[in-house]
Design a protein around this motif. Structure first.
Motif, PDB file in Angstrom:
ATOM      1  N   MET A 172       0.832  -1.172   0.000  1.00 45.38           N
ATOM      2  CA  MET A 172       0.000   0.000   0.000  1.00 45.38           C
ATOM      3  C   MET A 172       0.881   1.240   0.000  1.00 45.38           C
ATOM      4  SD  MET A 172      -3.386   0.779   1.607  1.00 45.38           S
ATOM      5  CE  MET A 172      -4.140   2.298   1.224  1.00 45.38           C
ATOM      6  N   THR A 173       0.436   2.265  -0.689  1.00 47.13           N
ATOM      7  CA  THR A 173       1.176   3.523  -0.726  1.00 47.13           C
ATOM      8  C   THR A 173       0.757   4.411   0.438  1.00 47.13           C
ATOM      9  OG1 THR A 173      -0.483   4.527  -2.157  1.00 47.13           O
ATOM     10  CG2 THR A 173       1.394   3.459  -3.243  1.00 47.13           C
ATOM     11  N   LEU A 174       1.472   5.496   0.617  1.00 39.15           N
ATOM     12  CA  LEU A 174       1.222   6.420   1.717  1.00 39.15           C
ATOM     13  C   LEU A 174       0.779   7.750   1.143  1.00 39.15           C
ATOM     14  CD1 LEU A 174       1.601   6.626   4.844  1.00 39.15           C
ATOM     15  CD2 LEU A 174       3.811   7.649   4.349  1.00 39.15           C
ATOM     16  N   CYS A 175      -0.296   8.296   1.673  1.00 39.63           N
ATOM     17  CA  CYS A 175      -0.810   9.584   1.216  1.00 39.63           C
ATOM     18  C   CYS A 175      -0.344  10.666   2.183  1.00 39.63           C
ATOM     19  CB  CYS A 175      -2.335   9.539   1.148  1.00 39.63           C
ATOM     20  SG  CYS A 175      -3.053  11.092   0.595  1.00 39.63           S
ATOM     21  N   ILE A 176       0.444  11.596   1.670  1.00 45.94           N
ATOM     22  CA  ILE A 176       0.962  12.689   2.488  1.00 45.94           C
ATOM     23  C   ILE A 176       0.156  13.939   2.181  1.00 45.94           C
ATOM     24  CG2 ILE A 176       2.956  14.151   2.951  1.00 45.94           C
ATOM     25  CD1 ILE A 176       4.728  11.786   2.197  1.00 45.94           C
ATOM     26  N   ASN A 177      -0.429  14.527   3.222  1.00 45.47           N
ATOM     27  CA  ASN A 177      -1.195  15.761   3.049  1.00 45.47           C
ATOM     28  C   ASN A 177      -0.253  16.954   3.111  1.00 45.47           C
ATOM     29  OD1 ASN A 177      -3.783  14.534   2.891  1.00 45.47           O
ATOM     30  ND2 ASN A 177      -3.759  14.264   5.109  1.00 45.47           N
ATOM     31  N   ILE A 178      -0.484  17.904   2.216  1.00 41.23           N
ATOM     32  CA  ILE A 178       0.325  19.128   2.189  1.00 41.23           C
ATOM     33  C   ILE A 178      -0.234  20.087   3.229  1.00 41.23           C
ATOM     34  CG2 ILE A 178       1.106  21.061   0.763  1.00 41.23           C
ATOM     35  CD1 ILE A 178       2.026  18.685  -0.683  1.00 41.23           C
ATOM     36  N   ASN A 179       0.608  20.501   4.151  1.00 41.88           N
ATOM     37  CA  ASN A 179       0.229  21.462   5.176  1.00 41.88           C
ATOM     38  C   ASN A 179       1.277  22.566   5.148  1.00 41.88           C
ATOM     39  OD1 ASN A 179       0.043  22.914   7.630  1.00 41.88           O
ATOM     40  ND2 ASN A 179      -0.824  21.151   8.681  1.00 41.88           N
ATOM     41  N   PRO A 180       0.848  23.813   4.888  1.00 41.61           N
ATOM     42  CA  PRO A 180       1.837  24.888   4.787  1.00 41.61           C
ATOM     43  C   PRO A 180       2.652  25.100   6.056  1.00 41.61           C
ATOM     44  CG  PRO A 180      -0.403  25.751   4.526  1.00 41.61           C
ATOM     45  CD  PRO A 180      -0.506  24.278   4.666  1.00 41.61           C
ATOM     46  N   ASN A 181       2.183  24.584   7.170  1.00 46.32           N
ATOM     47  CA  ASN A 181       2.899  24.761   8.436  1.00 46.32           C
ATOM     48  C   ASN A 181       3.813  23.598   8.781  1.00 46.32           C
ATOM     49  OD1 ASN A 181       1.527  27.232   8.939  1.00 46.32           O
ATOM     50  ND2 ASN A 181      -0.261  26.058   9.534  1.00 46.32           N
ATOM     51  N   THR A 218       6.946  20.782   7.855  1.00 43.78           N
ATOM     52  CA  THR A 218       8.082  20.437   7.013  1.00 43.78           C
ATOM     53  C   THR A 218       7.770  19.089   6.368  1.00 43.78           C
ATOM     54  OG1 THR A 218       9.210  19.215   8.770  1.00 43.78           O
ATOM     55  CG2 THR A 218       9.704  21.593   8.587  1.00 43.78           C
ATOM     56  N   TYR A 219       8.586  18.679   5.427  1.00 49.35           N
ATOM     57  CA  TYR A 219       8.394  17.381   4.787  1.00 49.35           C
ATOM     58  C   TYR A 219       8.461  16.259   5.824  1.00 49.35           C
ATOM     59  CZ  TYR A 219       9.256  13.325   1.834  1.00 49.35           C
ATOM     60  OH  TYR A 219       9.183  12.086   1.244  1.00 49.35           O
ATOM     61  N   LYS A 220       9.423  16.351   6.729  1.00 44.42           N
ATOM     62  CA  LYS A 220       9.574  15.323   7.759  1.00 44.42           C
ATOM     63  C   LYS A 220       8.314  15.237   8.626  1.00 44.42           C
ATOM     64  CE  LYS A 220      12.447  13.959  11.687  1.00 44.42           C
ATOM     65  NZ  LYS A 220      13.675  14.224  12.445  1.00 44.42           N
ATOM     66  N   GLN A 221       7.776  16.370   9.031  1.00 41.12           N
ATOM     67  CA  GLN A 221       6.565  16.374   9.846  1.00 41.12           C
ATOM     68  C   GLN A 221       5.384  15.764   9.087  1.00 41.12           C
ATOM     69  OE1 GLN A 221       6.602  20.594  10.602  1.00 41.12           O
ATOM     70  NE2 GLN A 221       7.165  20.292  12.754  1.00 41.12           N
ATOM     71  N   ALA A 222       5.294  16.051   7.794  1.00 49.12           N
ATOM     72  CA  ALA A 222       4.202  15.505   6.980  1.00 49.12           C
ATOM     73  C   ALA A 222       4.322  13.988   6.858  1.00 49.12           C
ATOM     74  CB  ALA A 222       4.201  16.155   5.602  1.00 49.12           C
ATOM     75  N   VAL A 223       5.547  13.497   6.662  1.00 47.69           N
ATOM     76  CA  VAL A 223       5.774  12.050   6.576  1.00 47.69           C
ATOM     77  C   VAL A 223       5.431  11.392   7.911  1.00 47.69           C
ATOM     78  CG1 VAL A 223       7.537  10.253   6.320  1.00 47.69           C
ATOM     79  CG2 VAL A 223       7.457  12.165   4.704  1.00 47.69           C
ATOM     80  N   GLU A 224       5.898  11.993   9.011  1.00 48.82           N
ATOM     81  CA  GLU A 224       5.597  11.441  10.342  1.00 48.82           C
ATOM     82  C   GLU A 224       4.089  11.363  10.581  1.00 48.82           C
ATOM     83  OE1 GLU A 224       7.737  14.126  12.918  1.00 48.82           O
ATOM     84  OE2 GLU A 224       9.523  12.849  12.912  1.00 48.82           O
ATOM     85  N   ALA A 225       3.377  12.430  10.245  1.00 50.42           N
ATOM     86  CA  ALA A 225       1.920  12.455  10.459  1.00 50.42           C
ATOM     87  C   ALA A 225       1.230  11.378   9.623  1.00 50.42           C
ATOM     88  CB  ALA A 225       1.359  13.834  10.117  1.00 50.42           C
ATOM     89  N   ALA A 226       1.626  11.264   8.349  1.00 47.78           N
ATOM     90  CA  ALA A 226       1.005  10.269   7.464  1.00 47.78           C
ATOM     91  C   ALA A 226       1.346   8.848   7.917  1.00 47.78           C
ATOM     92  CB  ALA A 226       1.463  10.497   6.034  1.00 47.78           C
ATOM     93  N   HIS A 243       2.201   7.757  11.001  1.00 47.83           N
ATOM     94  CA  HIS A 243       1.521   7.408  12.255  1.00 47.83           C
ATOM     95  C   HIS A 243       0.021   7.222  12.040  1.00 47.83           C
ATOM     96  CE1 HIS A 243       5.131   7.561  14.579  1.00 47.83           C
ATOM     97  NE2 HIS A 243       5.345   8.833  14.306  1.00 47.83           N
ATOM     98  N   LYS A 244      -0.549   8.006  11.159  1.00 48.79           N
ATOM     99  CA  LYS A 244      -1.976   7.851  10.849  1.00 48.79           C
ATOM    100  C   LYS A 244      -2.222   6.482  10.208  1.00 48.79           C
ATOM    101  CE  LYS A 244      -5.874   9.796   8.423  1.00 48.79           C
ATOM    102  NZ  LYS A 244      -6.304  10.320   7.187  1.00 48.79           N
ATOM    103  N   ALA A 245      -1.369   6.119   9.241  1.00 50.60           N
ATOM    104  CA  ALA A 245      -1.521   4.818   8.575  1.00 50.60           C
ATOM    105  C   ALA A 245      -1.382   3.678   9.580  1.00 50.60           C
ATOM    106  CB  ALA A 245      -0.489   4.684   7.452  1.00 50.60           C
ATOM    107  N   LYS A 246      -0.394   3.781  10.465  1.00 49.64           N
ATOM    108  CA  LYS A 246      -0.188   2.734  11.475  1.00 49.64           C
ATOM    109  C   LYS A 246      -1.388   2.655  12.427  1.00 49.64           C
ATOM    110  CE  LYS A 246       3.673   0.948  10.344  1.00 49.64           C
ATOM    111  NZ  LYS A 246       3.706  -0.435   9.889  1.00 49.64           N
ATOM    112  N   LYS A 247      -1.892   3.797  12.819  1.00 53.69           N
ATOM    113  CA  LYS A 247      -3.037   3.838  13.730  1.00 53.69           C
ATOM    114  C   LYS A 247      -4.273   3.192  13.088  1.00 53.69           C
ATOM    115  CE  LYS A 247      -5.823   7.113  16.372  1.00 53.69           C
ATOM    116  NZ  LYS A 247      -6.062   8.520  16.666  1.00 53.69           N
ATOM    117  N   GLU A 248      -4.414   3.387  11.772  1.00 54.11           N
ATOM    118  CA  GLU A 248      -5.561   2.825  11.051  1.00 54.11           C
ATOM    119  C   GLU A 248      -5.331   1.375  10.618  1.00 54.11           C
ATOM    120  OE1 GLU A 248      -6.241   5.637   7.901  1.00 54.11           O
ATOM    121  OE2 GLU A 248      -7.084   7.129   9.283  1.00 54.11           O
ATOM    122  N   GLY A 249      -4.168   0.837  10.941  1.00 55.81           N
ATOM    123  CA  GLY A 249      -3.876  -0.558  10.621  1.00 55.81           C
ATOM    124  C   GLY A 249      -3.496  -0.809   9.176  1.00 55.81           C
TER     125      GLY A 249
END
Length: 192
Positions: free
Chosen positions: A1-10, A12-20, A22-28
């Protein structure tokens, strides 16, 4: 499965990857092995400094179409693509606000005509604090008319709200674009 990274102007790329991630892991979600490794690598690296500002020119991607029909994108990395897309999204947002303001200005002019006023060729601009100012490109409006139309525009809650959002959006990114204040998205902005 691929990972969907949401663009947030606030973010950084690292923060966006971390958020995506952890969200994917949380959703199984079970990620592809290569994607999982890339995420872990990005999250373990220092990444771009928080608050770092990049200019669109530094992030520009070179897209080449080959004779075989394939497309090559060069001079990119994931974080550069992310930063470039953040600027592009802000340009799109400012353009959408400007289009809405075009429509609101047209409606306001119709209201002025219906109220017995003659706006002739009134145009509006937005200052740094989000205040609206009327102007007359042909010079047909008197200074009293310009003052009245400026006052009415600032009292129009929807127009004023869009003007404030527009100014905030422009200030957040315009100095990072190639076009700068000459971009079509900045057509309403004026330092008055």
């Amino acid at each position: 499965m691929t990972l969907c990274i949401n663009i947030n102007p606030n973010h950084t790329y690292k923060q966006a990857v971390e958020a995506a991630y952890h969200k994917a892991k949380k959703e199984g979600v079970v990620l592809d092995k290569g994607i999982e490794e890339d995420c872990l690598r990005v999250m373990s690296e220092p990444g771009t400094p928080e608050g770092a500002v990049y200019h669109e020119f530094e992030l520009r991607q070179v897209v080449t179409k080959g004779a075989s029909g394939g497309t090559t994108i060069s001079n990119t990395s994931s974080w550069k693509s992310y930063e470039y897309e953040k600027i592009h999204k802000m340009k799109s947002y400012a353009s959408a606000l400007a289009r809405d303001m075009d429509s609101i200005a047209d409606d306001l002019q119709k209201e002025l005509v219906a109220a017995g006023l003659d706006p002739k060729d009134v145009r509006f601009s937005v200052g740094e604090a989000g205040e609206l100012r009327a102007c007359s490109p042909s010079g047909k409006l008197s200074s009293d008319e310009i003052s009245l139309f400026s006052k009415l525009a600032n009292e129009h809650s929807e127009f004023k709200s869009h003007a404030v959002q527009y100014t905030r959006a422009l200030i957040s990114f315009v100095d990072r674009t190639i076009d700068g204040m000459n971009g079509k998205f900045a057509r309403y902005f004026s330092r008055f």
